[in-house]
Scaffold this motif. Structure first.
Motif, PDB file in Angstrom:
ATOM      1  N   LYS A 176       1.247  -1.535  -0.002  1.00 24.97           N
ATOM      2  CA  LYS A 176      -0.001  -0.042  -0.517  1.00 24.97           C
ATOM      3  C   LYS A 176       0.853   1.493   0.346  1.00 24.97           C
ATOM      4  N   LYS A 177       2.491   0.861   0.062  1.00 18.11           N
ATOM      5  CA  LYS A 177       2.747   1.845   0.086  1.00 18.11           C
ATOM      6  C   LYS A 177       3.004   3.339  -1.470  1.00 18.11           C
ATOM      7  N   LEU A 178       2.782   3.688  -1.629  1.00 14.06           N
ATOM      8  CA  LEU A 178       2.728   4.727  -3.088  1.00 14.06           C
ATOM      9  C   LEU A 178       3.983   5.171  -3.595  1.00 14.06           C
ATOM     10  N   SER A 179       4.489   4.427  -4.911  1.00 15.27           N
ATOM     11  CA  SER A 179       5.570   4.339  -5.158  1.00 15.27           C
ATOM     12  C   SER A 179       5.130   5.132  -6.517  1.00 15.27           C
ATOM     13  N   GLU A 180       5.386   6.244  -6.599  1.00 14.32           N
ATOM     14  CA  GLU A 180       4.676   7.154  -8.077  1.00 14.32           C
ATOM     15  C   GLU A 180       5.379   6.422  -9.476  1.00 14.32           C
ATOM     16  N   GLY A 181       3.647   6.156 -10.656  1.00 15.94           N
ATOM     17  CA  GLY A 181       4.347   6.100 -11.837  1.00 15.94           C
ATOM     18  C   GLY A 181       3.219   4.459 -11.615  1.00 15.94           C
ATOM     19  N   LEU A 182       3.180   3.540 -10.832  1.00 17.51           N
ATOM     20  CA  LEU A 182       3.119   2.376 -10.692  1.00 17.51           C
ATOM     21  C   LEU A 182       1.393   2.312 -10.531  1.00 17.51           C
ATOM     22  N   ILE A 183       0.557   1.247 -10.927  1.00 14.38           N
ATOM     23  CA  ILE A 183      -0.629   1.698 -11.136  1.00 14.38           C
ATOM     24  C   ILE A 183      -1.404   0.881  -9.783  1.00 14.38           C
ATOM     25  N   TYR A 184      -2.203   1.379  -8.721  1.00 14.97           N
ATOM     26  CA  TYR A 184      -3.310   0.338  -7.609  1.00 14.97           C
ATOM     27  C   TYR A 184      -3.669   1.097  -7.973  1.00 14.97           C
ATOM     28  N   LEU A 197      -0.273   6.543  -9.379  1.00 17.01           N
ATOM     29  CA  LEU A 197      -0.787   7.778  -8.354  1.00 17.01           C
ATOM     30  C   LEU A 197       0.550   8.683  -8.239  1.00 17.01           C
ATOM     31  N   GLN A 198      -0.147   9.816  -8.283  1.00 15.16           N
ATOM     32  CA  GLN A 198       1.811  10.661  -8.235  1.00 15.16           C
ATOM     33  C   GLN A 198       1.485  11.279  -6.870  1.00 15.16           C
ATOM     34  N   GLN A 199       1.971  11.704  -6.079  1.00 11.68           N
ATOM     35  CA  GLN A 199       2.175  12.227  -4.261  1.00 11.68           C
ATOM     36  C   GLN A 199       2.766  14.165  -4.801  1.00 11.68           C
ATOM     37  N   TYR A 200       2.272  15.108  -4.139  1.00 13.49           N
ATOM     38  CA  TYR A 200       2.585  16.273  -4.116  1.00 13.49           C
ATOM     39  C   TYR A 200       3.307  16.432  -3.347  1.00 13.49           C
ATOM     40  N   LEU A 201       4.258  17.601  -3.176  1.00 10.94           N
ATOM     41  CA  LEU A 201       4.609  17.954  -1.202  1.00 10.94           C
ATOM     42  C   LEU A 201       3.759  18.321  -0.552  1.00 10.94           C
ATOM     43  N   ASP A 202       2.381  18.990  -0.873  1.00 12.04           N
ATOM     44  CA  ASP A 202       1.557  19.182   0.212  1.00 12.04           C
ATOM     45  C   ASP A 202       0.829  17.799   0.623  1.00 12.04           C
ATOM     46  N   VAL A 205      -3.070  13.865  -3.957  1.00 10.24           N
ATOM     47  CA  VAL A 205      -2.537  12.650  -4.829  1.00 10.24           C
ATOM     48  C   VAL A 205      -2.911  13.009  -5.449  1.00 10.24           C
ATOM     49  N   ARG A 206      -2.708  12.293  -6.950  1.00 13.35           N
ATOM     50  CA  ARG A 206      -3.665  12.478  -8.600  1.00 13.35           C
ATOM     51  C   ARG A 206      -3.324  11.350  -8.978  1.00 13.35           C
ATOM     52  N   LEU A 207      -4.892  10.940  -9.312  1.00 14.99           N
ATOM     53  CA  LEU A 207      -5.155   9.935 -10.090  1.00 14.99           C
ATOM     54  C   LEU A 207      -5.309   9.958 -10.886  1.00 14.99           C
ATOM     55  N   ILE A 208      -3.846   9.257 -11.553  1.00 14.32           N
ATOM     56  CA  ILE A 208      -3.838   9.581 -13.106  1.00 14.32           C
ATOM     57  C   ILE A 208      -4.389   8.489 -14.552  1.00 14.32           C
ATOM     58  N   LYS A 212      -5.711   9.192 -22.053  1.00 13.07           N
ATOM     59  CA  LYS A 212      -5.393  11.214 -21.872  1.00 13.07           C
ATOM     60  C   LYS A 212      -6.564  11.463 -22.152  1.00 13.07           C
ATOM     61  N   GLU A 213      -8.137  10.809 -22.934  1.00 10.11           N
ATOM     62  CA  GLU A 213      -9.431  11.597 -22.894  1.00 10.11           C
ATOM     63  C   GLU A 213      -9.615  11.682 -21.560  1.00 10.11           C
ATOM     64  N   TYR A 214      -9.087  10.867 -20.993  1.00  9.34           N
ATOM     65  CA  TYR A 214      -9.749  11.410 -19.432  1.00  9.34           C
ATOM     66  C   TYR A 214      -8.700  12.376 -18.395  1.00  9.34           C
ATOM     67  N   VAL A 215      -9.744  13.533 -17.443  1.00  3.54           N
ATOM     68  CA  VAL A 215      -9.182  14.221 -16.804  1.00  3.54           C
ATOM     69  C   VAL A 215      -9.155  13.632 -15.635  1.00  3.54           C
ATOM     70  N   ASP A 216      -7.592  13.603 -14.423  1.00  2.20           N
ATOM     71  CA  ASP A 216      -6.624  12.816 -13.963  1.00  2.20           C
ATOM     72  C   ASP A 216      -8.292  13.949 -12.541  1.00  2.20           C
ATOM     73  N   GLN A 217      -8.038  13.376 -11.356  1.00  2.00           N
ATOM     74  CA  GLN A 217      -8.349  13.372 -10.683  1.00  2.00           C
ATOM     75  C   GLN A 217      -7.860  13.525  -9.667  1.00  2.00           C
ATOM     76  N   HIS A 218      -7.720  15.341  -8.897  1.00  2.00           N
ATOM     77  CA  HIS A 218      -6.673  15.387  -8.424  1.00  2.00           C
ATOM     78  C   HIS A 218      -7.501  15.053  -6.056  1.00  2.00           C
ATOM     79  N   VAL A 219      -6.726  14.808  -5.422  1.00  2.00           N
ATOM     80  CA  VAL A 219      -7.124  14.912  -4.047  1.00  2.00           C
ATOM     81  C   VAL A 219      -6.331  15.472  -3.098  1.00  2.00           C
ATOM     82  N   GLN A 220      -6.808  16.686  -2.903  1.00  2.00           N
ATOM     83  CA  GLN A 220      -6.707  17.697  -2.397  1.00  2.00           C
ATOM     84  C   GLN A 220      -6.333  16.985  -0.338  1.00  2.00           C
TER      85      GLN A 220
END
Length: 241
Positions: A176-184, A197-202, A205-208, A212-220
């Motif tokens: 369950k440890k988030l590693s950028e670019g892998l699929i979860y 998944l991609q996690q930001y410094l703040d 987390v972005r769900l990618i 590319k026709e789909y918009v990424d989801q950004h979880v604040q």
């Protein structure tokens, strides 16, 4: 490229005489179309190989790996057809005894869950619908704990071309440890998704989506309590025609 796959040594040792005949034997019970898709070549290319055309070495390697046959047997007809170093994950198309099965394979529960790769789908209480057999050797090679594996099924097209609708997904529930670019597989609210998944410094987390026709989801950061990582996707079974 190998230039002479059907030499006389093969027939002397009792092997299938020609390279094309060995390929035909190796791909059974798959259809030509299905097997071609699995190894990433066109149906026409595989048909030409079966008619005697010499393929590239890389194609021969893919045929041997996908079919689970010994490379040198495929090339020259030398030795046994079965591969001693078979690292394919799933149960091969052959009859095995109960003792052999228990020694070589594990059964992974397949849950009656559709993991959305599109807009999300509500899932009720999970139940085990089936079991899939995976090779112990492959599970060990991947460093997986068999008790922490689960199979679910993809719905939607937002992860194409990586994951297609109705594909089988093997999930490592212990990772369950988030590693950028892998699929979860993740739960967001009451919906399940398979996303990169991609996690930001703040902390957000972005769900990618791969599509590319789909918009990424950004979880604040303040919404993270709604996000749960179920596990990492470690294998995808492609549904073909």
């Amino acid at each position: 490229m190998y230039e002479n796959y059907s030499d006389s040594a093969a027939s002397e040792e009792g092997g299938t005489a020609s390279f094309s005949a060995r390929v035909e034997q190796a791909i059974k019970p798959d259809s030509i179309r299905n097997f071609a898709s699995k190894i990433g070549v066109s149906e026409g290319t595989l048909r030409r190989i079966l008619k005697g055309e010499d393929p590239k070495l890389s194609v021969i390697e893919r045929i041997a790996k996908q079919a689970g046959v010994d490379f040198m047997w495929l090339v020259k007809g030398v030795g046994e057809a079965s591969s001693k170093n078979d690292m394919s994950p799933l149960l091969s198309q052959r009859v095995v005894s109960v003792d052999e099965f228990e020694e070589e394979f594990i059964l992974v529960p397949g849950y009656h869950i559709s993991v959305s790769t599109g807009h999300g789908a509500f899932n009720g209480a999970a139940r085990i619908e089936r079991h899939l057999a995976f090779r112990k050797k492959w599970v060990d090679y991947k460093g997986l704990d068999k008790s922490q594996l689960a199979v679910v099924f993809a719905k939607g097209d937002s992860m194409e071309p990586t994951i297609h609708n109705n594909n089988t997904i093997l999930v490592d529930l212990s990772d369950k440890k988030l590693s950028e670019g892998l699929i979860y597989v993740v739960r967001l609210g009451e919906e399940l998704y398979a996303k990169r998944l991609q996690q930001y410094l703040d902390g957000s987390v972005r769900l990618i989506s791969d599509n590319k026709e789909y918009v990424d989801q950004h979880v604040q950061p303040h919404e993270l309590e709604q996000l749960e990582i179920i596990g990492k996707v470690v294998w995808i079974g492609k549904d073909l025609a």
